[in-house]
Design an enzyme around this catalytic site. Structure first.
Site, PDB file in Angstrom:
ATOM      1  N   ASN A 146       2.579  -2.039  -2.650  1.00 36.75           N
ATOM      2  CA  ASN A 146       1.990  -2.757  -1.526  1.00 36.75           C
ATOM      3  C   ASN A 146       1.026  -1.831  -0.802  1.00 36.75           C
ATOM      4  O   ASN A 146       1.417  -0.754  -0.340  1.00 36.75           O
ATOM      5  CB  ASN A 146       3.072  -3.253  -0.567  1.00 36.75           C
TER       6      ASN A 146
ATOM      7  N   ARG B 213      -0.473  -1.682   2.069  1.00 37.56           N
ATOM      8  CA  ARG B 213      -0.578  -2.055   3.487  1.00 37.56           C
ATOM      9  C   ARG B 213       0.654  -1.557   4.225  1.00 37.56           C
ATOM     10  O   ARG B 213       1.595  -1.066   3.614  1.00 37.56           O
ATOM     11  CB  ARG B 213      -0.640  -3.584   3.604  1.00 37.56           C
TER      12      ARG B 213
END
Ligand code: ADP
Length: 448
Positions: free
Chosen positions: A289, A291
């Site tokens: 991921n 983020r």
């Protein structure tokens, strides 16, 4: 540092980013839909701009309106939070093309990790162990059968563009495989507009353990330890811990080094999470991921670092001002995702919060944008707050969690607080003895 940051999100994460900005003396711009005009994240920001009607595609995903909001207010950077545009590589590019800074990784890395087939290939090439499976996408059923026979059943069909636990189907045997393929393909097409799928060995009793990383633009990458997110419903996280009850310092250091070496070679920038399944002492990569994640606070509680502050600093070109050896892990932290949902059926329960009282005291943190008199709109996800507790050890943390849950008052809507109250007294939870399937089995026992 940036003078003014636009926060392209809503709810608790918009509040979270706003807090870090204000502590750094950075002015903030909130965006909101017409449904969120009175939301707390709007009131807390220095300025706000309405970017469209309630539906997310017309407001929080409305790229022209968001870029215009930056130009009108003079914001020089955009923090996307999580969800919405946070993993949209094209958005990151557009932000750059307008002379603004996207507070996140480089667009090419967002794009690479957004395609789970490409991501798996790339990280394997960088020395990260992956779940055994197809080498790439699976286009025909015969090829799928050949791969499945090689890796052994049960197998999992997964969507290349997958996210939020959607587009995943298990096949226990060859008879179930073509059905699993066609269901996963059509689910993926409907949810992501892309029907590419791949095959993985379906691990029987793994834990979900993920490593938090932080990288600057000067070639430094550090890891901030692991989070155990094994307690899931429908492949979605419900409860997260730092550290994992299943990992010791040696195992953490070892996987941490593998990950930081890989991301150094990649030239990664910003925060990111490498997600693994962990079974019989082995790590198997599932996805990355690119983020900030919902569960980042548990890492903050045990490391004492402010991840959003670090994001802002590295996005501005600053260097990470500590070394790997300076990262220490103190005590234990647990996060419960409090949703506006029925705690047994998980049916969403939007509406008016008549009374909202948060727990407090040593080691207790509540990240939320809710308040007494707040009406939860029906248009967005059902997360209304995160209860994060920290203790000197896991036992203290669990006792503090139990105490905090009993103080938490949210009247007028249904929430998942009663589920967490049940979980904190379960012997397996107290012992830290659970895999990714534990919660589903617990829920099945409870509804029987
Ligand atoms: P998403 O992007 O939809 O979140 P992930 O690949 O991160 O999908 O997987 C989400 C969850 O699904 C994992 O945490 C795990 O519980 C389960 N899962 C994924 N891959 C496997 C696998 N190969 N075997 C068993 N469970 C899996």
């Amino acid at each position: 540092m940036f003078d003014k940051v636009l926060i392209a999100n809503r709810g608790e994460i918009a509040m979270r980013i706003n807090r870090a900005c204000h502590e750094m003396g950075i002015k903030t711009v909130a965006i909101h839909s017409t449904a969120d005009a009175n939301a707390m994240h709007v009131r807390m920001a220095d300025e706000s701009v309405c970017v469209g009607p309630p539906a997310a595609r017309d407001s929080y995903l409305n790229i022209p309106a968001i870029v215009t909001a930056c130009e009108i207010t003079g914001a020089n950077a955009i923090h996307p939070g999580y969800g919405f545009l946070s993993e949209n590589a094209r958005f990151a590019e557009i932000v750059g093309e307008h002379g603004l800074v996207f507070i996140g990784p480089k667009p090419e890395h967002i794009r690479l990790m957004g395609d789970k087939i490409q991501a798996k290939k790339a990280v394997q090439g960088l020395g990260i162990p992956v779940v055994p499976g197809s080498d790439g996408g699976i286009t025909d059923d015969h090829e799928a059968m050949r791969v499945a026979n090689k890796i052994g059943y049960p197998v999992l069909v997964k969507a290349a563009a997958g996210g939020g636990g959607r587009g995943m189907k298990v096949a226990q045997n060859e008879g179930e495989l073509s059905m699993a393929l066609s269901t996963a393909r059509s689910e993926a097409k409907a949810a992501f507009g892309d029907d590419a799928v791949y095959l993985e060995k379906y691990l029987q009793l793994p834990r979900h353990i993920e490593i938090q990383v932080l990288a600057d633009s000067h070639g430094k990458v550090v890891h901030l330890g692991e989070r155990d997110c094994s307690l899931q419903r429908r492949h979605q996280k419900v409860w997260e811990e730092a550290g994992s009850p299943a990992l010791n310092a040696t195992a953490r250091d070892k996987i941490g080094r593998v990950v930081t070496d890989a991301l150094t070679k990649l030239g990664y920038l910003g925060v990111g999470t490498i997600e693994f399944l962990y079974e019989n002492g082995e790590f198997y990569f599932i996805e990355m991921n690119t983020r900030l994640q919902v569960e980042h606070p548990v890492t903050e509680m045990v490391t004492g670092l402010d991840l959003v502050r670090e994001q802002l600093r590295v996005a501005h070109g600053g260097a990470i001002d500590f070394n790997q050896e300076d990262v220490t892990f103190s005590g234990h932290a647990i996060e419960c995702r409090i949703n506006a949902e029925n705690p047994a059926t998980f049916r969403p329960s939007p509406g008016l919060i008549k009374d909202f009282h948060v727990p407090g005291g040593l080691g207790v943190r509540v990240d939320s944008a809710a308040y007494s008199g707040y009406r939860i709109p029906p248009f967005y996800d059902s997360l209304i707050g995160k209860l994060i507790v920290h203790g000197r050890n896991r036992t203290e943390c669990l006792m503090r969690l139990r105490r905090s849950l009993s103080e938490f008052v949210i009247d007028g809507i249904e929430t998942t607080i009663p589920l967490f109250q049940a979980l904190v007294t379960e012997p397996d939870i107290i012992d830290g003895n659970y895999s990714i399937h534990w919660l589903e089995q617990f829920l099945k026992r409870r509804s029987a």
